[in-house]
Design a protein around this motif. Structure first.
Motif, PDB file in Angstrom:
ATOM      1  N   ARG B 176       0.842  -0.998  -0.111  1.00 58.70           N
ATOM      2  CA  ARG B 176       0.117   0.062   0.005  1.00 58.70           C
ATOM      3  C   ARG B 176       0.908   1.341   0.057  1.00 58.70           C
ATOM      4  NH1 ARG B 176      -2.963  -0.386   4.717  1.00 58.70           N
ATOM      5  NH2 ARG B 176      -4.356  -1.879   3.667  1.00 58.70           N
ATOM      6  N   ARG B 177       1.879   1.039   0.901  1.00 59.83           N
ATOM      7  CA  ARG B 177       2.892   2.683   0.647  1.00 59.83           C
ATOM      8  C   ARG B 177       3.503   2.749  -0.624  1.00 59.83           C
ATOM      9  NH1 ARG B 177       4.067   0.558   5.985  1.00 59.83           N
ATOM     10  NH2 ARG B 177       5.743  -0.764   5.309  1.00 59.83           N
ATOM     11  N   MET B 178       3.734   1.429  -1.258  1.00 63.60           N
ATOM     12  CA  MET B 178       4.409   1.434  -2.606  1.00 63.60           C
ATOM     13  C   MET B 178       3.389   2.138  -3.483  1.00 63.60           C
ATOM     14  SD  MET B 178       6.233  -1.910  -4.179  1.00 63.60           S
ATOM     15  CE  MET B 178       5.483  -2.143  -5.768  1.00 63.60           C
ATOM     16  N   ARG B 179       2.241   1.770  -3.610  1.00 67.62           N
ATOM     17  CA  ARG B 179       1.153   2.381  -4.307  1.00 67.62           C
ATOM     18  C   ARG B 179       1.116   3.949  -4.073  1.00 67.62           C
ATOM     19  NH1 ARG B 179      -3.895  -0.452  -3.829  1.00 67.62           N
ATOM     20  NH2 ARG B 179      -3.049  -1.309  -1.803  1.00 67.62           N
ATOM     21  N   ALA B 180       0.891   4.278  -2.685  1.00 69.32           N
ATOM     22  CA  ALA B 180       0.744   5.437  -2.372  1.00 69.32           C
ATOM     23  C   ALA B 180       1.856   6.390  -2.915  1.00 69.32           C
ATOM     24  CB  ALA B 180       0.691   5.657  -0.886  1.00 69.32           C
ATOM     25  N   VAL B 181       3.287   5.895  -2.833  1.00 71.26           N
ATOM     26  CA  VAL B 181       4.207   6.791  -3.394  1.00 71.26           C
ATOM     27  C   VAL B 181       4.177   6.825  -4.768  1.00 71.26           C
ATOM     28  CG1 VAL B 181       6.804   6.779  -3.438  1.00 71.26           C
ATOM     29  CG2 VAL B 181       5.735   6.065  -1.112  1.00 71.26           C
ATOM     30  N   MET B 182       3.910   5.828  -5.616  1.00 70.65           N
ATOM     31  CA  MET B 182       3.722   5.997  -6.900  1.00 70.65           C
ATOM     32  C   MET B 182       2.766   7.004  -7.368  1.00 70.65           C
ATOM     33  SD  MET B 182       6.274   4.418  -7.009  1.00 70.65           S
ATOM     34  CE  MET B 182       7.174   3.280  -6.026  1.00 70.65           C
ATOM     35  N   GLN B 183       1.529   7.015  -6.696  1.00 69.07           N
ATOM     36  CA  GLN B 183       0.617   7.768  -7.082  1.00 69.07           C
ATOM     37  C   GLN B 183       0.854   9.159  -6.958  1.00 69.07           C
ATOM     38  OE1 GLN B 183      -3.046   5.596  -5.863  1.00 69.07           O
ATOM     39  NE2 GLN B 183      -2.662   3.973  -7.194  1.00 69.07           N
ATOM     40  N   ASN B 184       1.150   9.621  -5.523  1.00 72.27           N
ATOM     41  CA  ASN B 184       1.373  10.840  -5.247  1.00 72.27           C
ATOM     42  C   ASN B 184       2.323  10.892  -4.046  1.00 72.27           C
ATOM     43  OD1 ASN B 184       1.241  13.514  -4.272  1.00 72.27           O
ATOM     44  ND2 ASN B 184      -1.043  13.572  -4.708  1.00 72.27           N
ATOM     45  N   ARG B 185       3.679  11.040  -4.695  1.00 71.27           N
ATOM     46  CA  ARG B 185       4.757  11.224  -3.886  1.00 71.27           C
ATOM     47  C   ARG B 185       4.632  12.047  -2.604  1.00 71.27           C
ATOM     48  NH1 ARG B 185       9.844   9.152  -4.501  1.00 71.27           N
ATOM     49  NH2 ARG B 185       9.150   8.017  -6.074  1.00 71.27           N
ATOM     50  N   ASP B 186       4.602  13.266  -2.951  1.00 74.86           N
ATOM     51  CA  ASP B 186       4.432  14.301  -1.923  1.00 74.86           C
ATOM     52  C   ASP B 186       3.540  14.191  -0.750  1.00 74.86           C
ATOM     53  OD1 ASP B 186       6.199  15.507  -3.228  1.00 74.86           O
ATOM     54  OD2 ASP B 186       4.878  16.918  -4.243  1.00 74.86           O
ATOM     55  N   MET B 187       2.218  13.718  -1.299  1.00 79.80           N
ATOM     56  CA  MET B 187       1.343  13.289  -0.244  1.00 79.80           C
ATOM     57  C   MET B 187       1.491  12.221   0.604  1.00 79.80           C
ATOM     58  SD  MET B 187      -1.589  14.195   0.930  1.00 79.80           S
ATOM     59  CE  MET B 187      -2.678  15.261  -0.292  1.00 79.80           C
ATOM     60  N   ALA B 188       2.244  11.259   0.123  1.00 81.93           N
ATOM     61  CA  ALA B 188       2.578   9.932   0.720  1.00 81.93           C
ATOM     62  C   ALA B 188       3.725  10.285   1.869  1.00 81.93           C
ATOM     63  CB  ALA B 188       2.961   9.016   0.014  1.00 81.93           C
ATOM     64  N   ALA B 189       4.663  11.272   1.394  1.00 86.60           N
ATOM     65  CA  ALA B 189       5.622  11.852   2.306  1.00 86.60           C
ATOM     66  C   ALA B 189       5.169  12.477   3.178  1.00 86.60           C
ATOM     67  CB  ALA B 189       6.647  12.521   1.605  1.00 86.60           C
ATOM     68  N   CYS B 190       4.084  13.362   3.295  1.00 86.89           N
ATOM     69  CA  CYS B 190       3.205  14.186   4.213  1.00 86.89           C
ATOM     70  C   CYS B 190       2.846  13.130   5.335  1.00 86.89           C
ATOM     71  CB  CYS B 190       2.310  15.047   3.589  1.00 86.89           C
ATOM     72  SG  CYS B 190       3.016  16.220   2.964  1.00 86.89           S
ATOM     73  N   LEU B 191       2.101  12.099   4.805  1.00 77.40           N
ATOM     74  CA  LEU B 191       1.470  11.207   5.650  1.00 77.40           C
ATOM     75  C   LEU B 191       2.499  10.306   6.349  1.00 77.40           C
ATOM     76  CD1 LEU B 191      -1.621  10.393   3.568  1.00 77.40           C
ATOM     77  CD2 LEU B 191      -1.477  11.945   5.470  1.00 77.40           C
ATOM     78  N   GLY B 192       3.860  10.531   6.394  1.00 76.24           N
ATOM     79  CA  GLY B 192       4.638   9.722   6.908  1.00 76.24           C
ATOM     80  C   GLY B 192       5.411   8.366   6.310  1.00 76.24           C
ATOM     81  N   VAL B 193       4.918   8.203   5.019  1.00 75.95           N
ATOM     82  CA  VAL B 193       5.833   7.200   4.392  1.00 75.95           C
ATOM     83  C   VAL B 193       7.096   7.857   4.185  1.00 75.95           C
ATOM     84  CG1 VAL B 193       5.735   5.633   2.406  1.00 75.95           C
ATOM     85  CG2 VAL B 193       3.580   6.450   3.410  1.00 75.95           C
ATOM     86  N   SER B 194       8.270   6.834   4.441  1.00 73.08           N
ATOM     87  CA  SER B 194       9.558   7.078   4.041  1.00 73.08           C
ATOM     88  C   SER B 194       9.845   6.663   2.590  1.00 73.08           C
ATOM     89  CB  SER B 194      10.380   6.375   4.862  1.00 73.08           C
ATOM     90  OG  SER B 194      11.537   6.306   4.269  1.00 73.08           O
ATOM     91  N   THR B 195       9.739   7.717   1.666  1.00 74.25           N
ATOM     92  CA  THR B 195       9.593   7.422   0.296  1.00 74.25           C
ATOM     93  C   THR B 195      10.953   6.975  -0.265  1.00 74.25           C
ATOM     94  OG1 THR B 195      10.192   9.778   0.013  1.00 74.25           O
ATOM     95  CG2 THR B 195       7.816   9.404  -0.489  1.00 74.25           C
ATOM     96  N   ARG B 196      11.982   7.473   0.531  1.00 73.65           N
ATOM     97  CA  ARG B 196      13.502   6.949   0.017  1.00 73.65           C
ATOM     98  C   ARG B 196      13.490   5.415   0.271  1.00 73.65           C
ATOM     99  NH1 ARG B 196      16.248   6.955  -2.610  1.00 73.65           N
ATOM    100  NH2 ARG B 196      17.668   6.027  -1.693  1.00 73.65           N
ATOM    101  N   ARG B 197      12.846   5.001   1.329  1.00 74.33           N
ATOM    102  CA  ARG B 197      12.962   3.445   1.815  1.00 74.33           C
ATOM    103  C   ARG B 197      11.973   2.858   0.722  1.00 74.33           C
ATOM    104  NH1 ARG B 197      12.963   3.222   7.203  1.00 74.33           N
ATOM    105  NH2 ARG B 197      11.197   1.696   7.326  1.00 74.33           N
ATOM    106  N   VAL B 198      11.021   3.265   0.430  1.00 71.55           N
ATOM    107  CA  VAL B 198       9.912   2.459  -0.589  1.00 71.55           C
ATOM    108  C   VAL B 198      10.572   2.651  -1.826  1.00 71.55           C
ATOM    109  CG1 VAL B 198       7.733   2.714  -1.720  1.00 71.55           C
ATOM    110  CG2 VAL B 198       8.020   3.145   0.771  1.00 71.55           C
ATOM    111  N   ASP B 199      11.163   3.618  -2.237  1.00 74.98           N
ATOM    112  CA  ASP B 199      11.959   3.541  -3.502  1.00 74.98           C
ATOM    113  C   ASP B 199      12.824   2.288  -3.840  1.00 74.98           C
ATOM    114  OD1 ASP B 199      10.490   5.368  -4.645  1.00 74.98           O
ATOM    115  OD2 ASP B 199      11.825   7.238  -4.121  1.00 74.98           O
ATOM    116  N   ALA B 200      13.998   2.369  -2.496  1.00 70.37           N
ATOM    117  CA  ALA B 200      14.880   1.473  -2.653  1.00 70.37           C
ATOM    118  C   ALA B 200      14.343   0.038  -2.679  1.00 70.37           C
ATOM    119  CB  ALA B 200      15.701   1.665  -1.458  1.00 70.37           C
ATOM    120  N   LEU B 201      13.363  -0.069  -1.782  1.00 70.59           N
ATOM    121  CA  LEU B 201      12.681  -1.642  -1.606  1.00 70.59           C
ATOM    122  C   LEU B 201      12.234  -2.091  -3.194  1.00 70.59           C
ATOM    123  CD1 LEU B 201      12.559  -3.765   0.262  1.00 70.59           C
ATOM    124  CD2 LEU B 201      10.230  -3.022   0.825  1.00 70.59           C
TER     125      LEU B 201
END
Lengths: 368, 302
Positions: B176-201
């Motif tokens: 879910r975090r992965m999809r969130a980052v792909m769909q709206n990176r900024d929003m996901a980051a605001c909601l506390g998803v570590s986008t760096r980690r998600v990208d790497a994974l």
């Protein structure tokens, strides 16, 4: 064109052009035949690089299919040379493949004029065709790039598969004469060299006229903001198609010259790897500057011929790392590096001269 | 009738291989918009991991155990490619987000280096991997129609991989975090998803699947340093045809290309078949420029 004021910078650039042209035309005096032949080949590559720069550096479309256009031009010339070498008989590879008569589409290539026209027009038309079916539907950026790569794959498979008509994996070789004069003679080599150098200059001037014209401005507009250009009333697809087609024709021209210098063309010379290497020449020299593209092709190939003769294994490591380094650290290539060093002092006074360096973020961002 | 069955099976078999190769790409290219030209080399790494696993089994374990090496080779290939993908992401790919064409060139350079590395370590000639004995032979469906177990195994492997991917992306928190980052990176980051980690994974998982694909390819023939280059463009075509951003599209893209390819090759020759498939793809993109299954968006410059 009105006379512009001669700033010191312009004088340096003019002197640079003069030195480059002199060096080109005096090369037969200071290079032996082997090196001269190599240089002539590199000059032909520089023509491809110019075309590629037109489409990638100025229009923001990355084509990985220029090997095909290059190859088509080369095959057109090779077919003519092969027929001349066979002297009215069936070319040797056709006999081996069991053909009894010359295929119909080979017949017109007995005429030099037709071969040259075909070498320019076939790549241009193929590019126009592919461009029509992609740009019109706004298939662009990465998708276009992948399609051009697929074009390379299928063309090489087709050429390898149709052994009887194309010579298969071995390609076309075994040429002897052009207009009855031996291709291997010193006089012929010098003439071909001068022709190549002259054509490179013509291509350079042509590209420069295109880039400096209103047409060139629209190209850059399409690169930096395709939708904005569309909203102003330009049709980006037409510009993309035309420039892609010109670019293809330049690659075809280079291919024809290449065959004359090297004496062989085979599917492996138009494959994926050569196509991407062509892009690397432009990237290293500096995309978005014509001088950069041409210099990049000549320098890279000189480096390649020196290194890969001595250390063939290390060369591939080096080439791979070069890709990475240029993309990450030198997005504007050597010309960008050079202008960053020399023009830094003047930065305050001439913030955006535009002649030497282009610094649009969109060049870096590509067209994705 | 027999011919029809056989061609259909061949088509599905080719599709399954294409799908396995394209699946990793669909993740790195489709979800992250990174053109990973080194994907083919990750496949090659997976294949060589299988080769090394096989050699270890030959040397260390009794002969009766040999048949089981392949079962172990699958996770090993995944892990090796996963780790290399992770390293690649940390050192290079992270600088190239948002620059797809540049990522293409840089990863092509990586591909060259990896190929040459494989040539230095394992030598330039192809090496053979002995398939386990339980994969030899085939299933006789009717007279003259035999489905080889190896092909069936690959189809099953693809199905299982696809199912696990589905569970991961659509049914787990990480997905879910992965999809969130792909769909709206900024929003996901605001909601506390570590986008760096998600990208790497995400990138590492895409690479790991390439490793599995490499493992499967060892069943089909000898492997060499340039193994990946044969498949990479086809795999990209699958992703482009299928549409970016949805796994379903990739499945249909692979089926479409695999089956049409088999049919055209049956009707004409191998080289002409490829040309016809390409023409079909370009023609298809006239009708649906965004591929079979497109993400709906109102963005102009997406």
């Amino acid at each position: 064109m009105q006379l512009r004021t001669l700033t010191p910078q312009r004088i340096y650039i003019l002197i640079g052009y003069a030195v480059a042209a002199t060096a080109l035309f005096c090369a037969p005096l200071y290079l032996n035949d082997f090196r001269l032949n190599l240089l002539a080949k590199f000059l032909a590559f520089a023509i491809v690089a110019l075309g590629l720069d037109l489409i990638w550096g100025y229009t923001g479309i990355l084509s990985l299919g220029h090997g095909v256009f290059f190859g088509l031009g080369a095959y057109a010339m090779a077919m003519y040379l092969k027929l001349e070498a066979s002297g009215g008989r069936l070319p040797d590879f056709m006999e081996w493949s069991g053909l009894s008569s010359l295929p119909l589409f080979w017949k017109p290539f007995e005429s030099f004029g037709f071969a040259v026209a075909a070498g320019l027009l076939i790549p241009a038309l193929l590019a126009l065709f592919l461009g029509y079916f992609t740009f019109r539907n706004r298939i662009k950026g990465v998708y276009f790039t992948i399609l051009t790569q697929a074009l390379v794959i299928i063309t090489t498979t087709l050429f390898i598969g149709q052994q009887a008509f194309t010579g298969g994996t071995n390609g076309l070789t075994g040429f002897s004469t052009l207009f009855g004069t031996s291709l291997a003679g010193t006089g012929m080599k010098h003439t071909l060299y001068y022709v190549t150098a002259a054509l490179l200059i013509v291509a350079f001037v042509l590209c420069r006229v295109i880039v400096k014209s209103r047409f060139g401005k629209v190209l850059r507009a399409v690169r930096d903001g395709e939708n904005r250009a569309r909203f102003i009333g330009y049709n980006p697809a037409v510009y993309q198609m035309v420039v892609f087609s010109i670019s293809g024709a330049l690659a075809g021209l280079a291919g024809m010259l290449f065959v004359l210098h090297v004496g062989i063309i085979s599917p492996s010379m138009m494959g994926i790897v050569p196509s991407i290497e062509m892009v690397l020449w432009v990237a290293i020299g500096g995309r978005g500057t014509l001088v950069g593209a041409a210099l990049g092709a000549i320098l890279m190939n000189s480096a390649k011929s020196v290194f890969s003769e001595n250390y063939p294994d290390a060369w591939l490591f080096f080439l791979g790392l070069l890709f990475v380094i240029v993309v990450v650290f030198l997005p504007k290539g050597l010309v960008g590096l050079f202008s960053r060093i020399t023009f830094r002092k003047r930065k305050e006074s001439e913030e955006h001269d535009g002649a030497a360096a282009i610094s649009h973020p969109a060049v870096r961002a590509g067209n994705g | 009738m027999e011919v029809l069955f056989l061609q259909l099976f061949n088509g599905i078999s080719v599709s399954s291989i294409l799908l396995l190769i394209a699946l990793g790409l669909a993740i790195t290219f489709g979800l992250m918009n990174v053109i990973n030209m080194a994907h083919g080399e990750l496949i090659m790494i997976g294949a060589y991991s299988t080769y090394v696993t096989q050699n270890i089994f030959m040397d260390l374990f009794p002969e009766s155990m040999f048949g089981w090496y392949f079962v172990l080779a699958i996770p090993v290939s995944f892990l090796v490619a996963f780790v290399i993908g992770l390293i690649l992401e940390f050192t290079l790919i992270r600088f190239l987000y948002g620059r797809p064409l540049d990522s293409l060139l840089a990863t092509w350079g990586v591909a060259l280096v990896l190929q040459q590395l494989a040539r230095t370590i394992f030598g330039a000639p192809n090496v053979g991997v002995t398939s386990p004995s339980w994969l030899n032979g085939g299933l006789t469906v009717m007279d003259g129609v035999v489905f080889p177990y190896k092909r069936l195994f690959i189809i099953a492997l693809v199905a299982i991989t696809l199912f696990i991917m589905y569970l991961y992306i659509y049914r787990s928190n990480a997905g879910r975090r992965m999809r969130a980052v792909m769909q709206n990176r900024d929003m996901a980051a605001c909601l506390g998803v570590s986008t760096r980690r998600v990208d790497a994974l995400t990138f590492a998982i895409g690479s790991g699947i390439a490793g599995i694909a490499g493992c499967a390819l060892t069943l089909l023939g000898p492997i060499g340093p340039s193994l990946g280059t044969y498949y990479i463009v086809d795999a990209f075509m699958v992703v482009v045809l299928g549409g970016v951003g949805k796994l379903v599209g990739t499945v249909f893209g692979a089926l479409g290309i695999g089956v049409t390819n088999t049919v055209f090759e049956y009707w004409t020759t191998a080289s002409l078949g490829k040309v016809l498939v390409f023409v079909c793809i370009v023609a298809f993109l006239q009708w649906r420029p965004k591929g079979l299954v497109a993400m709906r968006t109102r963005q102009l410059d997406s």
